[in-house]
Write an enzyme that holds these catalytic residues in place. Structure first.
Site, PDB file in Angstrom:
ATOM      1  N   ASP A  13      46.707 -11.893  55.571  1.00  0.00           N
ATOM      2  CA  ASP A  13      46.192 -10.924  54.678  1.00  0.00           C
ATOM      3  C   ASP A  13      47.368 -10.074  53.819  1.00  0.00           C
ATOM      4  O   ASP A  13      47.235  -8.871  53.554  1.00  0.00           O
ATOM      5  CB  ASP A  13      45.238  -9.557  55.296  1.00  0.00           C
ATOM      6  CG  ASP A  13      44.156 -10.175  56.035  1.00  0.00           C
ATOM      7  OD1 ASP A  13      43.565 -11.111  55.704  1.00  0.00           O
ATOM      8  OD2 ASP A  13      44.027  -9.571  57.387  1.00  0.00           O
ATOM      9  N   LYS A  16      48.355 -13.081  49.521  1.00  0.00           N
ATOM     10  CA  LYS A  16      48.923 -14.313  49.146  1.00  0.00           C
ATOM     11  C   LYS A  16      48.165 -14.697  47.896  1.00  0.00           C
ATOM     12  O   LYS A  16      48.688 -15.392  47.000  1.00  0.00           O
ATOM     13  CB  LYS A  16      48.640 -15.449  50.370  1.00  0.00           C
ATOM     14  CG  LYS A  16      49.597 -15.224  51.524  1.00  0.00           C
ATOM     15  CD  LYS A  16      49.326 -16.224  52.575  1.00  0.00           C
ATOM     16  CE  LYS A  16      48.162 -16.235  53.077  1.00  0.00           C
ATOM     17  NZ  LYS A  16      47.895 -14.953  53.975  1.00  0.00           N
ATOM     18  N   GLY A  40      40.504 -15.412  53.155  1.00  0.00           N
ATOM     19  CA  GLY A  40      39.743 -14.818  51.984  1.00  0.00           C
ATOM     20  C   GLY A  40      40.639 -14.181  51.133  1.00  0.00           C
ATOM     21  O   GLY A  40      41.676 -13.574  51.489  1.00  0.00           O
ATOM     22  N   HIS A  41      40.471 -14.478  49.626  1.00  0.00           N
ATOM     23  CA  HIS A  41      41.418 -14.155  48.809  1.00  0.00           C
ATOM     24  C   HIS A  41      40.521 -13.172  47.782  1.00  0.00           C
ATOM     25  O   HIS A  41      39.760 -13.814  47.437  1.00  0.00           O
ATOM     26  CB  HIS A  41      41.934 -15.248  47.723  1.00  0.00           C
ATOM     27  CG  HIS A  41      42.928 -16.135  48.476  1.00  0.00           C
ATOM     28  ND1 HIS A  41      43.597 -15.749  49.758  1.00  0.00           N
ATOM     29  CD2 HIS A  41      43.424 -17.371  48.286  1.00  0.00           C
ATOM     30  CE1 HIS A  41      44.373 -16.552  50.026  1.00  0.00           C
ATOM     31  NE2 HIS A  41      44.288 -17.719  49.227  1.00  0.00           N
ATOM     32  N   GLN A 223      46.054 -17.472  56.096  1.00  0.00           N
ATOM     33  CA  GLN A 223      46.489 -16.647  57.382  1.00  0.00           C
ATOM     34  C   GLN A 223      48.070 -16.474  57.266  1.00  0.00           C
ATOM     35  O   GLN A 223      48.587 -16.447  56.367  1.00  0.00           O
ATOM     36  CB  GLN A 223      46.121 -17.524  58.685  1.00  0.00           C
ATOM     37  CG  GLN A 223      44.690 -17.212  58.897  1.00  0.00           C
ATOM     38  CD  GLN A 223      43.915 -18.541  58.304  1.00  0.00           C
ATOM     39  OE1 GLN A 223      44.355 -19.655  58.459  1.00  0.00           O
ATOM     40  NE2 GLN A 223      42.922 -18.328  57.604  1.00  0.00           N
TER      41      GLN A 223
HETATM   42  P1  IMP Z   1      39.635 -17.932  63.484  1.00  0.00           P
HETATM   43  O1  IMP Z   1      40.608 -18.388  62.597  1.00  0.00           O
HETATM   44  O2  IMP Z   1      38.492 -17.404  63.067  1.00  0.00           O
HETATM   45  O3  IMP Z   1      39.695 -18.793  64.746  1.00  0.00           O
HETATM   46  O4  IMP Z   1      40.378 -16.508  64.091  1.00  0.00           O
HETATM   47  C1  IMP Z   1      41.458 -16.763  65.218  1.00  0.00           C
HETATM   48  C2  IMP Z   1      42.422 -15.197  64.778  1.00  0.00           C
HETATM   49  O5  IMP Z   1      42.913 -15.344  63.462  1.00  0.00           O
HETATM   50  C3  IMP Z   1      41.660 -13.890  64.751  1.00  0.00           C
HETATM   51  O6  IMP Z   1      42.472 -12.876  65.163  1.00  0.00           O
HETATM   52  C4  IMP Z   1      41.219 -13.802  63.235  1.00  0.00           C
HETATM   53  O7  IMP Z   1      40.829 -12.153  63.089  1.00  0.00           O
HETATM   54  C5  IMP Z   1      42.569 -14.189  62.692  1.00  0.00           C
HETATM   55  N1  IMP Z   1      42.452 -14.677  61.340  1.00  0.00           N
HETATM   56  C6  IMP Z   1      41.764 -15.755  60.803  1.00  0.00           C
HETATM   57  N2  IMP Z   1      41.728 -15.862  59.382  1.00  0.00           N
HETATM   58  C7  IMP Z   1      42.305 -14.917  58.979  1.00  0.00           C
HETATM   59  C8  IMP Z   1      42.801 -14.290  57.744  1.00  0.00           C
HETATM   60  O8  IMP Z   1      42.366 -14.976  56.600  1.00  0.00           O
HETATM   61  N3  IMP Z   1      43.354 -13.293  57.572  1.00  0.00           N
HETATM   62  C9  IMP Z   1      43.614 -12.454  58.766  1.00  0.00           C
HETATM   63  N4  IMP Z   1      43.495 -12.801  60.023  1.00  0.00           N
HETATM   64  C10 IMP Z   1      42.912 -14.117  60.061  1.00  0.00           C
END
Ligand code: IMP
Length: 427
Positions: A13, A16, A40-41, A223
């Site tokens: 977040d 990017k 998410g962008h 991420q």
């Molecule tokens: P997962 O990727 O859904 O398995 O989540 C694993 C961890 O990564 C969790 O703490 C999510 O909140 C975090 N996470 C996954 N995608 C994002 C993102 O795009 N932005 C911020 N945190 C993320």
């Protein structure tokens, strides 16, 4: 010609999407190399706002090739929806290419993500429940279904039969919930295959040929560094490699072909989900940052945890990713604050440490050591060059550079394309 990897230096977040959008103007190809629709962008083009989860935001420029690389896990239901969303808003999506080797998120991945997370109770990771972890588990277990399998009905059915046998057993017997019916899943996924077939190709070949032809290529990480399954705050991480090395694996390109790595870093820190966060602010300043910065997840809508800028983290990200420079985003969010703090190190068992701890337990015991700087109390959102920024804002940026040893190449002062200050030339 240049090949640039753009990565998040914090917990995701970082903005990017906005920096990708800014750099994509000059790139010929934009490539996503890991993650899935957990990302998410939000991209603002003039007065229009676009929210994308899977398709690289370069798609908003006509004539660009936008690649979903082999390292991405693709939920075809989401991809088809995103294509429709873009088409309805008049965006041409003919430049999309999907790697034949990208793994497919299946309905049982999403369900398993949710039930496994519930079962973890107080040890939950806080996943996005999009099936990301279970899809990467199947990839590593060598039972995953890839985009190329969707193009072969017989092959797809055979793999689906084998997978459903195991997944339904797990869902019904271990988690005491409903499994999935073979024909329903088969028909649903065949309909996606018909929609997506003409986008599926050997994207590694395409990218390498473009690199040889001296095209400008932007690799867009999702991420952030601290969510990397190897280098992040494990187990509170995602299941892929958002770091720069992940670009080589997830796009099928060698490290010698990468010219620059740019880290994207917010002017403060945020995190969603569980896990330690040394500079977290649980007070009204944290609320002020959250409200000023609209810090609510694009994917899940969850309020993000907010805190001060952490130089220990940026130094760590510079090491892991070999950063060439950094793009500082959302500087304007701090405009209203009287003073701003930068974490320069951590206090751990009475000693000051400057390196990011390798143990999560140590990290949770670390107390931030702060340096306090005067705020600037001026609206920076109209600044278009460094000299337009108030002196105290420039001093803040200069101090970040000194503490981390990383050059600043871009500063962002708002969500719009125009609210970007170029400092160093990239492409
Ligand atoms: P997962 O990727 O859904 O398995 O989540 C694993 C961890 O990564 C969790 O703490 C999510 O909140 C975090 N996470 C996954 N995608 C994002 C993102 O795009 N932005 C911020 N945190 C993320």
């Amino acid at each position: 010609m240049s090949t640039v990897v753009l990565i998040g230096t914090q917990w995701g977040d970082e903005g990017k999407g906005k920096i990708t959008d800014y750099l994509a103007q000059k790139a010929d190809i934009v490539v996503r190399y890991q993650g899935g629709n957990n990302a998410g962008h939000t991209v603002k083009v003039d007065d229009q706002e676009f929210k994308l989860h899977l398709i690289p935001s370069g798609i908003l420029y006509p004539g660009k090739l936008c690649v979903i690389g082999n390292g991405v896990v693709v939920d075809p239901a989401v991809l088809v929806k995103e294509l429709d969303y873009l088409a309805n808003r008049g965006v041409d999506t003919s430049g999309l290419r999907i790697s034949a080797n990208a793994h497919v998120i299946m309905p049982y991945h999403k369900k398993l993500d949710a039930v496994e997370e519930d079962r973890r109770g107080e040890h939950k990771i806080g996943t996005t429940k999009r099936g990301i972890g279970p899809a990467y588990m199947d990839k590593a277990a060598r039972i995953g279904i890839r985009m190329v399998d969707l193009l072969d009905e017989k092959e797809f059915k055979a793999k689906l039969v084998r997978n459903l046998e195991e997944k339904n057993y797990l869902l019904e017997r271990v988690f005491d919930t409903d499994g999935f019916a073979l024909e329903e899943v088969f028909e649903e996924y065949m309909s996606y295959a018909r929609r997506l077939a003409h986008y599926i190709t050997d994207t590694s070949l395409l990218i390498n040929e473009a690199a040889l032809a001296k095209k400008d290529i932007l690799f867009e990480g999702a991420q952030g560094t601290l969510l990397d399954v190897d280098h992040g705050t494990y187990p509170y991480v995602t299941s892929s490699h958002p770091t720069a090395g992940g670009a080589c694996i997830g796009a099928g390109i060698g490290p010698t072909r990468i010219d620059q790595v740019i880290g994207v870093c917010k002017a403060y820190t945020t995190r969603v989900g569980e896990g330690p966060f040394p500079t977290e602010l649980k007070d009204e300043i944290g609320d002020e940052i959250r409200n000023n910065g609209a810090e609510f997840g694009t994917t899940t809508g969850r309020p993000r945890r907010c805190g001060w800028f952490d130089a220990v983290i940026l130094r760590y990200a510079a090491r892991i990713n070999g950063l060439s420079s950094v793009a500082i985003t959302k500087l304007d969010v701090l405009d209203s604050l009287d003073t701003v703090k930068i974490c320069t190190g951590y206090k751990f068992k009475g000693e000051i440490i400057r390196e990011f701890p390798h143990s999560l337990r140590y990290l949770s015991e670390c107390e931030p050591v702060y340096e306090e700087l005067p705020g600037w109390k001026e609206d920076t959102s109209g600044a278009r060059k460094l000299e337009d920024l108030p002196e105290n804002a420039r001093k803040y940026l200069e101090r970040i550079k000194e503490l981390t040893g990383v050059e600043i190449s871009i500063v962002a002062v708002g969500p719009k394309r125009s609210q970007t200050i170029p400092v160093l030339e990239i492409f």
